[in-house]
Scaffold this motif. Structure first.
Motif, PDB file in Angstrom:
ATOM      1  N   ILE A  70       0.839  -1.209   0.000  1.00 58.36           N
ATOM      2  CA  ILE A  70       0.000   0.000   0.000  1.00 58.36           C
ATOM      3  C   ILE A  70       0.868   1.251   0.000  1.00 58.36           C
ATOM      4  O   ILE A  70       0.572   2.236  -0.698  1.00 58.36           O
ATOM      5  CB  ILE A  70      -0.941  -0.015   1.220  1.00 58.36           C
ATOM      6  CG1 ILE A  70      -1.898  -1.197   1.142  1.00 58.36           C
ATOM      7  CG2 ILE A  70      -1.737   1.284   1.311  1.00 58.36           C
ATOM      8  CD1 ILE A  70      -2.755  -1.380   2.389  1.00 58.36           C
ATOM      9  N   LEU A  71       1.962   1.234   0.766  1.00 56.26           N
ATOM     10  CA  LEU A  71       2.874   2.378   0.801  1.00 56.26           C
ATOM     11  C   LEU A  71       3.497   2.619  -0.566  1.00 56.26           C
ATOM     12  O   LEU A  71       3.570   3.773  -1.029  1.00 56.26           O
ATOM     13  CB  LEU A  71       3.957   2.140   1.853  1.00 56.26           C
ATOM     14  CG  LEU A  71       5.080   3.185   1.923  1.00 56.26           C
ATOM     15  CD1 LEU A  71       4.522   4.546   2.319  1.00 56.26           C
ATOM     16  CD2 LEU A  71       6.158   2.764   2.913  1.00 56.26           C
ATOM     17  N   SER A 101      -2.007   5.743   6.322  1.00 58.13           N
ATOM     18  CA  SER A 101      -2.658   4.523   6.811  1.00 58.13           C
ATOM     19  C   SER A 101      -1.737   3.319   6.700  1.00 58.13           C
ATOM     20  O   SER A 101      -1.721   2.454   7.584  1.00 58.13           O
ATOM     21  CB  SER A 101      -3.954   4.269   6.035  1.00 58.13           C
ATOM     22  OG  SER A 101      -4.877   5.319   6.227  1.00 58.13           O
ATOM     23  N   SER A 102      -0.962   3.255   5.630  1.00 51.55           N
ATOM     24  CA  SER A 102      -0.017   2.143   5.490  1.00 51.55           C
ATOM     25  C   SER A 102       1.056   2.200   6.575  1.00 51.55           C
ATOM     26  O   SER A 102       1.465   1.163   7.112  1.00 51.55           O
ATOM     27  CB  SER A 102       0.633   2.172   4.104  1.00 51.55           C
ATOM     28  OG  SER A 102       1.483   3.295   3.954  1.00 51.55           O
ATOM     29  N   LEU A 103       1.494   3.393   6.933  1.00 56.48           N
ATOM     30  CA  LEU A 103       2.485   3.533   8.003  1.00 56.48           C
ATOM     31  C   LEU A 103       1.881   3.221   9.371  1.00 56.48           C
ATOM     32  O   LEU A 103       2.535   2.640  10.238  1.00 56.48           O
ATOM     33  CB  LEU A 103       3.071   4.947   7.984  1.00 56.48           C
ATOM     34  CG  LEU A 103       3.877   5.305   6.726  1.00 56.48           C
ATOM     35  CD1 LEU A 103       4.199   6.789   6.685  1.00 56.48           C
ATOM     36  CD2 LEU A 103       5.151   4.487   6.654  1.00 56.48           C
ATOM     37  N   LEU A 104       0.612   3.606   9.565  1.00 60.82           N
ATOM     38  CA  LEU A 104      -0.074   3.256  10.809  1.00 60.82           C
ATOM     39  C   LEU A 104      -0.243   1.747  10.932  1.00 60.82           C
ATOM     40  O   LEU A 104      -0.144   1.187  12.027  1.00 60.82           O
ATOM     41  CB  LEU A 104      -1.438   3.943  10.866  1.00 60.82           C
ATOM     42  CG  LEU A 104      -1.432   5.477  10.972  1.00 60.82           C
ATOM     43  CD1 LEU A 104      -2.846   6.021  10.832  1.00 60.82           C
ATOM     44  CD2 LEU A 104      -0.825   5.933  12.290  1.00 60.82           C
ATOM     45  N   ALA A 109      -0.863   0.894  14.957  1.00 60.83           N
ATOM     46  CA  ALA A 109      -1.760   1.868  15.576  1.00 60.83           C
ATOM     47  C   ALA A 109      -3.209   1.535  15.239  1.00 60.83           C
ATOM     48  O   ALA A 109      -3.503   0.994  14.165  1.00 60.83           O
ATOM     49  CB  ALA A 109      -1.414   3.284  15.098  1.00 60.83           C
ATOM     50  N   ALA A 110      -4.117   1.843  16.155  1.00 59.00           N
ATOM     51  CA  ALA A 110      -5.543   1.618  15.913  1.00 59.00           C
ATOM     52  C   ALA A 110      -6.024   2.596  14.837  1.00 59.00           C
ATOM     53  O   ALA A 110      -5.508   3.712  14.737  1.00 59.00           O
ATOM     54  CB  ALA A 110      -6.331   1.831  17.202  1.00 59.00           C
ATOM     55  N   PRO A 111      -7.000   2.205  14.030  1.00 57.96           N
ATOM     56  CA  PRO A 111      -7.748   0.945  14.005  1.00 57.96           C
ATOM     57  C   PRO A 111      -7.093  -0.151  13.155  1.00 57.96           C
ATOM     58  O   PRO A 111      -7.774  -1.075  12.748  1.00 57.96           O
ATOM     59  CB  PRO A 111      -9.086   1.378  13.402  1.00 57.96           C
ATOM     60  CG  PRO A 111      -8.727   2.486  12.461  1.00 57.96           C
ATOM     61  CD  PRO A 111      -7.546   3.180  13.073  1.00 57.96           C
ATOM     62  N   PHE A 112      -5.785  -0.028  12.916  1.00 55.60           N
ATOM     63  CA  PHE A 112      -5.049  -1.042  12.134  1.00 55.60           C
ATOM     64  C   PHE A 112      -4.207  -1.924  13.064  1.00 55.60           C
ATOM     65  O   PHE A 112      -3.123  -2.371  12.691  1.00 55.60           O
ATOM     66  CB  PHE A 112      -4.147  -0.353  11.107  1.00 55.60           C
ATOM     67  CG  PHE A 112      -4.838   0.701  10.291  1.00 55.60           C
ATOM     68  CD1 PHE A 112      -5.707   0.345   9.262  1.00 55.60           C
ATOM     69  CD2 PHE A 112      -4.649   2.041  10.559  1.00 55.60           C
ATOM     70  CE1 PHE A 112      -6.348   1.319   8.518  1.00 55.60           C
ATOM     71  CE2 PHE A 112      -5.291   3.021   9.817  1.00 55.60           C
ATOM     72  CZ  PHE A 112      -6.149   2.655   8.791  1.00 55.60           C
ATOM     73  N   ALA A 138      10.924   4.220  12.402  1.00 49.41           N
ATOM     74  CA  ALA A 138      10.846   4.604  10.992  1.00 49.41           C
ATOM     75  C   ALA A 138       9.416   4.953  10.556  1.00 49.41           C
ATOM     76  O   ALA A 138       9.203   6.009   9.935  1.00 49.41           O
ATOM     77  CB  ALA A 138      11.431   3.497  10.118  1.00 49.41           C
ATOM     78  N   PRO A 139       8.391   4.120  10.848  1.00 50.18           N
ATOM     79  CA  PRO A 139       7.031   4.520  10.449  1.00 50.18           C
ATOM     80  C   PRO A 139       6.575   5.828  11.095  1.00 50.18           C
ATOM     81  O   PRO A 139       5.901   6.639  10.446  1.00 50.18           O
ATOM     82  CB  PRO A 139       6.165   3.334  10.919  1.00 50.18           C
ATOM     83  CG  PRO A 139       7.081   2.179  10.983  1.00 50.18           C
ATOM     84  CD  PRO A 139       8.402   2.745  11.395  1.00 50.18           C
TER      85      PRO A 139
END
Length: 344
Positions: A70-71, A101-104, A109-112, A138-139
């Motif tokens: 995704i990133l 979102s890809s980094l989360l 991290a929530a919601p991932f 890094a993220p």
């Protein structure tokens, strides 16, 4: 664990991958560093003698591969968005949300967060510490480039703190409790990233120090579940004092050092007039303090018997000095804060 040359090589490349990501000037270079970091951590997680570690490594690989794809898609789309034919398909704000979102997802991290507690459950304490601390550097650094106040950022912060607080209340596994605690602290880290790089680096430094102190005690005494806390030897008061003070400090109880980074972030958010966000964050964080107090109070106050035989070894002399040092920092660190931060 560090005497094996292969493991030393993987630790070196693990560190190198993160440094490549944070020092890269392009998204492709950042993606390359994240992939080096991922491929270095997978062999460190795997253990032929533990099927749960192998399962955790597989879960981690599949999740990180999805996040990396995704990133990469978001970075390529971002580079093409200047073309007229592509700009009509996706706005820059949408692409920013996709990349963020890809980094989360990579940092859990929530919601991932769906993969994070399950992976933590299968790892030993050393790898759990790496996953909770170094693997987030890094993220977080890359996400801070795109992180800005808005509905998306506020939703993620509240979700992290809320899920981290509620998810850990019913848990009995110490690894899952630390996983949900990490998710909760991710919310504070992301809120600190709204204020600037210095804020989240300071918070991350304190979080790493306190987590290392706590996991050192877990690893030394091979603690995995909450009922084992009741069997901690009363003949070692230093051990119990160090354990519970570091636990409450990680929860952010005001007399302890762990309150300082939360204090700094609350002050910064109030200065930026984010009053509703600060109120929600403080109220939701009470959940994490509740299950920290439940762990500490039940084992420290309600246990009176001392068994004649115990599987726990007393604190060895080699660990007494670092344990006492970490305890002193956690207990007395807040007292010396005015010397270093007069403005507070």
């Amino acid at each position: 664990m560090l005497n094996h040359p292969t493991r030393l090589l993987f630790y070196l490349t693990l560190t190198t991958g993160t440094l490549i990501s944070v020092s890269s000037t392009s998204w492709l270079g950042a993606w390359l560093g994240l992939e080096i970091n991922l491929l270095s951590f997978i062999p460190l997680m795997s253990n032929l003698n533990n099927q749960f570690a192998t399962e955790a490594a597989l879960k981690y690989f599949l999740t990180q591969a999805l996040a990396s794809s995704i990133l990469l898609f978001g970075a390529l789309a971002f580079s093409l968005s200047s073309q007229a034919t592509f700009s009509s398909m996706a706005s820059p704000s949408t692409l920013n949300a996709v990349i963020t979102s890809s980094l989360l997802l990579k940092m859990g991290a929530a919601p991932f967060h769906f993969w994070f507690p399950g992976v933590m459950e299968g790892l030993d304490w050393l790898n759990s510490l790496i996953l909770m601390t170094w693997q987030k550097v890094a993220p977080l650094m890359l996400a801070s480039y795109l992180w800005a106040p808005g509905a998306f950022a506020f939703t993620i912060i509240v979700a992290c703190i809320g899920i981290g607080s509620i998810g850990g209340i019913n848990q009995t596994s110490l690894r899952r409790i630390m996983a949900y605690s990490s998710i909760n602290h991710m919310g504070w880290l992301l809120s600190a990233a709204l204020l600037g790089e210095t804020y989240w680096l300071v918070y991350f430094g304190f979080y790493t120090l306190l987590s290392t102190a706590l996991i050192l005690l877990f690893h030394t005494h091979q603690l995995t579940h909450m009922n084992q806390l009741f069997g901690l030897p009363l003949s070692s008061p230093l051990l119990k004092l160090a354990f519970f003070c570091n636990l409450l400090s990680l929860g952010g109880l005001p007399p302890f050092l762990g309150f300082l980074p939360k204090w700094i972030i609350i002050q910064g958010l109030v200065a930026q007039a984010f009053y509703p966000l600060v109120t929600i964050m403080v109220l939701l964080t009470m959940g994490t303090l509740y299950f920290y107090l439940r762990m500490g109070y039940a084992a420290f106050v309600l246990t009176h018997s001392t068994p004649k035989w115990s599987p726990f070894n007393p604190l060895s002399p080699s660990l007494q000095a670092p344990t006492l040092g970490l305890l002193s920092i956690s207990l007395l660190g807040l007292i010396f804060v005015p010397l270093f931060f007069p403005s507070l």
